[in-house]
Design a protein around this motif. Structure first.
Motif, short mmCIF file in Angstrom:
data_model
loop_
_atom_site.label_atom_id
_atom_site.label_comp_id
_atom_site.label_asym_id
_atom_site.label_seq_id
_atom_site.Cartn_x
_atom_site.Cartn_y
_atom_site.Cartn_z
N UNK A 125 0.82 -1.20 0.00
CA UNK A 125 0.00 0.00 0.00
C UNK A 125 0.86 1.25 0.00
N UNK A 126 0.29 2.35 -0.49
CA UNK A 126 0.98 3.64 -0.42
C UNK A 126 0.85 4.27 0.96
N UNK A 127 0.03 3.67 1.84
CA UNK A 127 -0.10 4.13 3.21
C UNK A 127 0.48 3.07 4.14
N UNK A 128 1.36 3.41 5.05
CA UNK A 128 2.05 2.41 5.87
C UNK A 128 1.10 1.60 6.74
N UNK A 129 -0.06 2.13 7.07
CA UNK A 129 -1.02 1.41 7.91
C UNK A 129 -1.43 0.07 7.31
N UNK A 130 -1.43 -0.01 5.97
CA UNK A 130 -1.95 -1.19 5.29
C UNK A 130 -0.85 -2.00 4.60
N UNK A 131 0.38 -1.66 4.83
CA UNK A 131 1.51 -2.36 4.20
C UNK A 131 1.91 -3.53 5.08
N UNK A 132 1.64 -4.77 4.65
CA UNK A 132 1.93 -5.92 5.50
C UNK A 132 2.13 -7.17 4.66
N UNK A 133 2.56 -8.23 5.32
CA UNK A 133 2.71 -9.52 4.65
C UNK A 133 2.37 -10.61 5.66
N UNK A 134 2.14 -11.83 5.16
CA UNK A 134 1.78 -12.93 6.05
C UNK A 134 2.12 -14.26 5.39
N UNK A 135 2.46 -15.22 6.23
CA UNK A 135 2.66 -16.61 5.80
C UNK A 135 1.61 -17.46 6.52
N UNK A 136 0.98 -18.35 5.78
CA UNK A 136 -0.01 -19.25 6.36
C UNK A 136 0.34 -20.69 6.01
N UNK A 137 0.05 -21.58 6.93
CA UNK A 137 0.16 -23.02 6.68
C UNK A 137 -1.13 -23.65 7.19
N UNK A 138 -1.63 -24.65 6.48
CA UNK A 138 -2.92 -25.19 6.87
C UNK A 138 -2.98 -26.69 6.63
#
Length: 462
Positions: free
Chosen positions: A440-453
């Motif tokens: 995102x261009x706004x830091x509030x929404x800039x994220x990443x994630x790893x999932x395993x299921x």
């Protein structure tokens, strides 16, 4: 049912394996292996690694050679051609039980259930080997079910998912408030979610010449997050009509849903959708679809928060459209892709957005029922106005990308059936992982994630 805008045709939800996978396993399964002395070794006798049409022209009355050629065509997904060869064999040897059984299987694969039933009736079951008698019984049940005007199905699914960023903590820990940079006092939290899904659908064939069906279904989902107050309960229902026009299917219907977050009503929707699916050739199917949905958000307390008075500002209408295609390279391997567009008009302009997206995926079915799925999904959102609590000047723009892969099989293919309780051999087990980025261009929404299921799913049908 078609007519819903979402992932490309054939793209399975990694966390909820189910009916679509079972359908693909059935389609990709080779025809019954025929161990008949009259046809055994026909390919070897031809002196070739595979049989060609030229071989058939050179010896058209050779039943063994024709039969081996029909099985070769069926194994390559050329079902119509295989059925034509089998029909020619039956002119030469109408009492061959093995060939009659194969003709019934091929007619069933072609959705020609009336001819499949007739072929089974003309098959001398007693002349088949015990293994082929079991195949005869299985396809007799499938054909009878396909011809029943009323049908019903249900599915139970359970999934456990580990997420290394359950709270979507922004990369770097920085946020923006009123155009000023700040440090988020929270921290990145991993968590484990358990999901249970119960779904059911009923269909009724209107009994007309073409297979027009009315349908209705319900879905109930429960998400339990171990360490966060984000437990979700979801109820949804749908009803509609599948209308056949030749090989094309036009599907339309209505949908309703309600979402509860921590026992408080969070969101309710009502909508309608319309879609068309068309097989352009035996290997390629395309679909176009559109939908409209009215969304309403509640004012409840969620967990320990105070009353949320801003949620209704997200009330609005969502318009969506998409196109997708699935291409079967072989009966066991297919690729798919899709494009979508969405527009939400909300009460406040900073909750109003436009979205475009795309997806690519592949499904491969291996021997003994094992399957692998891989895919990538992308969306790009552009909001109309800035959110004044974050920035008075900058509208939110965001790319979301997810890459996923999973491997699965029925429990009967993983564990000897002697060790399984009765009825468990067809339970689908899947395990996989995904990596997602929100850029995102706004830091509030800039994220990443790893999932395993890991998940289990079982279907029931009538």
């Amino acid at each position: 049912m078609i007519g819903q805008v979402g992932p490309a045709v054939g793209q399975a939800d990694p966390a909820q394996p189910g009916e679509r996978i079972e359908e693909e396993l059935e389609r990709a399964a080779p025809p019954p292996a025929i161990d008949d002395p009259s046809i055994r070794g026909a390919i070897t006798e031809s002196g070739r690694a595979e049989i060609t049409f030229a071989d058939i022209l050179a010896d058209p009355a050779n039943i063994a050679l024709n039969f081996a050629y029909a099985q070769q065509l069926a194994g390559a997904g050329r079902v119509k051609e295989a059925a034509s060869v089998v029909e020619r064999i039956l002119l030469l040897d109408p009492n061959n039980a093995s060939v009659r059984l194969l003709s019934a299987v091929l007619y069933y694969r072609l959705d020609n259930n009336a001819d499949a039933e007739q072929a089974l009736q003309r098959t001398d079951r007693a002349a088949l080997t015990p293994a082929l008698q079991a195949e005869y019984d299985r396809y007799a049940g499938l054909v009878a079910s396909a011809q029943r005007r009323f049908s019903a199905s249900a599915r139970l699914s359970w999934t456990m998912t580990w997420n290394d960023n359950q709270n979507a903590f922004p990369d770097g820990g920085n946020v923006q408030i009123l155009d000023l940079a700040a440090t988020n006092a929270d921290r990145r939290k991993d968590d484990i979610t358990q999901s249970g899904v119960v779904s059911a659908e009923a269909r009724y064939d209107l009994g007309l010449q073409d297979p027009h069906e009315i349908f209705g279904g319900i879905t109930i989902l429960r998400n339990d997050v171990s360490g966060e107050e984000q437990d979700v309960t979801y109820f949804a229902g749908n009803a509609g009509l599948d209308y056949a026009v030749g090989a094309w299917t036009i599907s339309g219907g209505a949908t309703v849903s309600r979402v509860f977050l921590e026992h408080e009503q969070y969101q309710s929707t009502i909508g309608a959708n319309l879609g068309v699916a068309a097989p352009l050739d035996p290997q390629l199917t395309v679909q176009v679809a559109g939908s409209i949905e009215e969304q309403r958000f509640g004012r409840g307390r969620f967990g320990g928060t105070s009353v949320n008075n801003t949620a209704p500002q997200r009330d609005g209408r969502v318009y969506a459209a998409g196109a997708s295609a699935i291409y079967k390279i072989t009966p066991a391997l297919q690729v798919n892709g899709g494009l979508s567009a969405e527009r939400k008009s909300a009460r406040n302009a900073w909750n109003t957005y436009r979205q475009i997206g795309g997806s690519l995926g592949a499904l491969n079915v291996f021997e003994a029922g094992w399957f692998a799925i891989a895919g990538v999904d992308w969306t790009y959102d552009v909001y109309d106005d800035p959110d004044p609590l974050i920035s008075a000047f900058t509208e939110r723009r965001e790319h979301d990308v997810e890459i996923s892969a999973q491997l699965g099989a029925p429990l009967g293919a993983i564990t000897p059936e002697a060790f399984l309780p009765p009825g468990m051999e067809d339970v689908l087990a899947t395990a996989g992982a995904s990596k997602s980025w929100s850029l995102s261009n706004l830091p509030n929404y800039d994220s990443d994630a790893i999932k395993a299921f890991f998940g289990l799913s079982k279907g029931f049908s009538y």
